[in-house]
Design an enzyme around this catalytic site. Structure first.
Site, mmCIF file in Angstrom:
data_model
loop_
_atom_site.group_PDB
_atom_site.id
_atom_site.type_symbol
_atom_site.label_atom_id
_atom_site.label_comp_id
_atom_site.label_asym_id
_atom_site.label_seq_id
_atom_site.Cartn_x
_atom_site.Cartn_y
_atom_site.Cartn_z
ATOM 1 N N ARG A 157 -39.703 -38.609 -26.202
ATOM 2 C CA ARG A 157 -39.494 -39.448 -27.383
ATOM 3 C C ARG A 157 -38.588 -40.630 -27.095
ATOM 4 O O ARG A 157 -38.436 -41.513 -27.943
ATOM 5 C CB ARG A 157 -38.902 -38.631 -28.518
ATOM 6 C CG ARG A 157 -39.667 -37.346 -28.817
ATOM 7 C CD ARG A 157 -38.855 -36.387 -29.669
ATOM 8 N NE ARG A 157 -39.457 -35.058 -29.723
ATOM 9 C CZ ARG A 157 -39.290 -34.143 -28.769
ATOM 10 N NH1 ARG A 157 -38.553 -34.416 -27.706
ATOM 11 N NH2 ARG A 157 -39.872 -32.967 -28.880
ATOM 12 N N LYS A 199 -47.603 -38.560 -39.799
ATOM 13 C CA LYS A 199 -46.606 -37.603 -40.274
ATOM 14 C C LYS A 199 -45.207 -38.224 -40.296
ATOM 15 O O LYS A 199 -44.470 -38.095 -41.277
ATOM 16 C CB LYS A 199 -46.649 -36.360 -39.399
ATOM 17 C CG LYS A 199 -45.423 -35.500 -39.395
ATOM 18 C CD LYS A 199 -45.171 -34.855 -40.745
ATOM 19 C CE LYS A 199 -44.039 -33.836 -40.627
ATOM 20 N NZ LYS A 199 -42.800 -34.371 -40.061
#
Length: 263
Positions: A157, A199
């Site tokens: 990430r 999401k």
DNA sequence: CACCAGGCAGTGC
DNA sequence: GCACTGCATGGT
């Protein structure tokens, strides 16, 4: 109960650990909540027995969304189905927090394919490394080194965080405008960033921009919809579907109805 | 060892 | 459009 607000209207234990915010702790019934970026960080200490630190401080009253009428929302949801009524009755004191939009966006980029305990640890380390205790400023993450982020546990990430910070920094994402522009435009704007999908976009909009029509579909909500509302979608919950989502998410995760584990 | 966690990008069809 | 896979890391 003090100052006219009950646990059924605001439950700290059902709201704070319900996966929408990541900077809180609890010890012996005393909760500590941190909110805000950089030197603008605010710290709340409060217990369920005496909610006056929230009700008497406009910042925290707004943070816990005390100006929204959840009783009428729950009444409407409960008429949809017995299961929905159970979810509302299970934890009636859940509320959707008004978090800083940057903090929420960045936090949910961290959240992907991750678990809540580890998300909280990573964000805590980011706050200490970049923010001096407050949430890291956009400007301090624009030039963050990927190795530093990986050291803090971001893993794959790490570049996503930098991409997101850059999009906010250069104006491609205007966080204030996300609060009011067309919701499909808002989602599309966020999803242009490599590392932000549907999401994460919905969570950022629901928990950071108070877009209560957003309905984040994570693994838990997919189970709930498939098993309890087959063939239906978020539209059955109306324009405040995001609030319904939070009752369902919390119920699914913690009630044992879906043979879950607690963490 | 495998599988999962508030997913997403890339690839193949 | 949909199905599949790799991805960092830590826990079970």
């Amino acid at each position: 109960m003090i100052n006219g607000i009950t646990e059924k209207q605001l439950s700290l234990k059902d709201t704070l650990p319900s996966g929408q915010c990541f900077r809180f702790s609890e010890q012996d019934g005393l909760w500590t909540v941190k909110a805000g970026v950089g030197s603008g960080v605010r710290v709340l200490t409060v217990s369920q027995d005496d909610l006056r630190p929230i009700t008497e401080d406009p910042f925290w009253a707004h943070f816990f969304d005390l100006d929204t009428d959840y009783e009428s929302l729950k009444a409407g949801f409960s008429s949809i189905s017995p299961f929905m009524a159970d979810a509302c009755a299970y934890a009636p004191g859940i509320r959707i927090l008004n978090q800083d939009p940057w903090e929420a966006l960045c936090s949910f980029v961290v959240s992907q394919n991750n678990n809540i305990k580890r998300i909280m640890g990573i964000i805590d380390r980011m706050c200490n490394f970049y923010g001096g205790g407050g949430f890291p400023e956009v400007s301090s993450l624009v030039d963050a080194k990927e190795d530093d982020l990986r050291m803090l546990g971001l893993g794959f990430r790490a570049p996503y965080i930098v991409n997101t910070a850059r999009a906010v920094h250069d104006g491609a994402i205007d966080l204030e405008k996300l609060k009011s522009i067309d919701i499909d435009v808002a989602r599309a704007t966020l999803m242009k960033v490599k590392g932000i999908g549907p999401k994460v976009a919905d969570c950022a909009l629901l928990f950071g921009c108070h877009r209560l029509d957003c309905f984040p579909m994570d693994v838990w909500m997919k189970r709930v919809m498939a098993e309890c509302f087959p063939g239906k979608d978020k539209d059955i919950f109306g324009p405040y579907a995001g609030v319904a989502q939070q009752y369902l998410f919390h119920y699914a995760r913690t009630s044992g109805y879906f043979s879950s584990r607690e963490d």
